[in-house]
Design a protein around this motif. Sequence first.
Motif, PDB file in Angstrom:
ATOM      1  N   ALA A   1     -54.767 -28.824 -79.155  1.00  0.00           N
ATOM      2  CA  ALA A   1     -55.555 -28.320 -78.183  1.00  0.00           C
ATOM      3  C   ALA A   1     -57.068 -29.368 -78.911  1.00  0.00           C
ATOM      4  N   VAL A   2     -58.146 -28.806 -77.830  1.00  0.00           N
ATOM      5  CA  VAL A   2     -59.455 -29.548 -78.196  1.00  0.00           C
ATOM      6  C   VAL A   2     -59.790 -27.752 -78.262  1.00  0.00           C
ATOM      7  N   SER A   3     -60.943 -27.677 -79.117  1.00  0.00           N
ATOM      8  CA  SER A   3     -61.725 -26.688 -78.479  1.00  0.00           C
ATOM      9  C   SER A   3     -62.824 -26.841 -78.624  1.00  0.00           C
ATOM     10  N   LEU A   4     -63.922 -26.822 -77.827  1.00  0.00           N
ATOM     11  CA  LEU A   4     -64.887 -26.673 -78.521  1.00  0.00           C
ATOM     12  C   LEU A   4     -66.043 -25.901 -77.226  1.00  0.00           C
ATOM     13  N   LYS A   5     -67.621 -25.415 -78.515  1.00  0.00           N
ATOM     14  CA  LYS A   5     -68.015 -24.255 -78.337  1.00  0.00           C
ATOM     15  C   LYS A   5     -68.574 -24.395 -77.095  1.00  0.00           C
ATOM     16  N   LEU A   6     -69.307 -23.485 -76.276  1.00  0.00           N
ATOM     17  CA  LEU A   6     -70.191 -23.516 -75.268  1.00  0.00           C
ATOM     18  C   LEU A   6     -71.071 -22.253 -76.283  1.00  0.00           C
ATOM     19  N   LYS A   7     -72.536 -22.039 -75.766  1.00  0.00           N
ATOM     20  CA  LYS A   7     -73.450 -21.494 -76.134  1.00  0.00           C
ATOM     21  C   LYS A   7     -73.151 -20.058 -75.152  1.00  0.00           C
ATOM     22  N   PRO A   8     -73.546 -18.942 -76.408  1.00  0.00           N
ATOM     23  CA  PRO A   8     -73.297 -17.661 -74.954  1.00  0.00           C
ATOM     24  C   PRO A   8     -73.563 -16.903 -74.377  1.00  0.00           C
ATOM     25  N   GLU A   9     -74.971 -17.925 -73.828  1.00  0.00           N
ATOM     26  CA  GLU A   9     -75.518 -17.574 -72.245  1.00  0.00           C
ATOM     27  C   GLU A   9     -74.813 -18.646 -71.463  1.00  0.00           C
ATOM     28  N   THR A  10     -74.320 -18.968 -71.645  1.00  0.00           N
ATOM     29  CA  THR A  10     -73.671 -20.429 -70.776  1.00  0.00           C
ATOM     30  C   THR A  10     -71.693 -19.604 -70.534  1.00  0.00           C
ATOM     31  N   TYR A  11     -71.722 -19.201 -72.004  1.00  0.00           N
ATOM     32  CA  TYR A  11     -69.892 -18.741 -71.772  1.00  0.00           C
ATOM     33  C   TYR A  11     -70.477 -17.519 -70.495  1.00  0.00           C
ATOM     34  N   GLN A  12     -71.527 -16.938 -71.194  1.00  0.00           N
ATOM     35  CA  GLN A  12     -71.494 -15.135 -70.054  1.00  0.00           C
ATOM     36  C   GLN A  12     -72.154 -15.232 -68.574  1.00  0.00           C
ATOM     37  N   ARG A  13     -72.800 -16.545 -68.450  1.00  0.00           N
ATOM     38  CA  ARG A  13     -73.951 -16.701 -66.956  1.00  0.00           C
ATOM     39  C   ARG A  13     -72.032 -17.572 -66.367  1.00  0.00           C
ATOM     40  N   PHE A  14     -70.806 -18.169 -66.805  1.00  0.00           N
ATOM     41  CA  PHE A  14     -69.984 -18.103 -66.451  1.00  0.00           C
ATOM     42  C   PHE A  14     -68.530 -16.939 -65.806  1.00  0.00           C
TER      43      PHE A  14
END
Length: 222
Positions: A4-17
Amino acid sequence: MTYAVSLKLKPETYQRFQHIHQQLNAGESESLSKALGAVLTDISCEIIEQLFGELSRSSHSLDGESEKIIQQVIQTMQKYMPWSVSFFGNERLTPMVNYLASMMYQQEGQGFVTYPVDSIVMKETLGCIEQIRQGNSACIAPAFKGFTQIIDQGVGYLIRDPKKMLKFNLVVDKTLNGVIHLTTQLGYKRLEKMGAQFDLESAEIYLNHFLGFLQHPVKPKT
């Protein structure tokens, strides 16, 4: 063997989603399409920047063309992503958001978006990279072609499949298909050109960068 490919998200972006995901499933009556469009745009841009941004600005970039293409793709995302979800109410958006949420996980406080990779393509690409490390420059172009296929699988899981779930009308669907085709082909042709022009050292730097996003085995979603 599962890759699998795993790509980081900014903490605030992840929390907003995640917050929008929770609101939709709680039956929020106020429209969330604008907020969703904004966060999906940010997720898309973060993924593009993570995969290509830093390398396009490095000394190993052949010229300024890569950065120009990346900026063009990002600008297209910023234009069409919010527009595409603005058509729908919360009820129509919920299944698509639930699907995307299933493609995310958190590990040690870091949010990721992930997608599976075809094992045959992955093994062939890894074989090419091993040959490059042994000095076989004939494998540079096939290795870049392999990563193009891996990236396109991500476009399928994270862009094309969610789009299908929204069931756009014929006119909008045709427009979005055209946008997706145009932007992906810009990127893929650039990768193909890089594969044709890079020497062994530059190719290995780029390919090692892409390998950094590979996870094996697939991380559990939490």
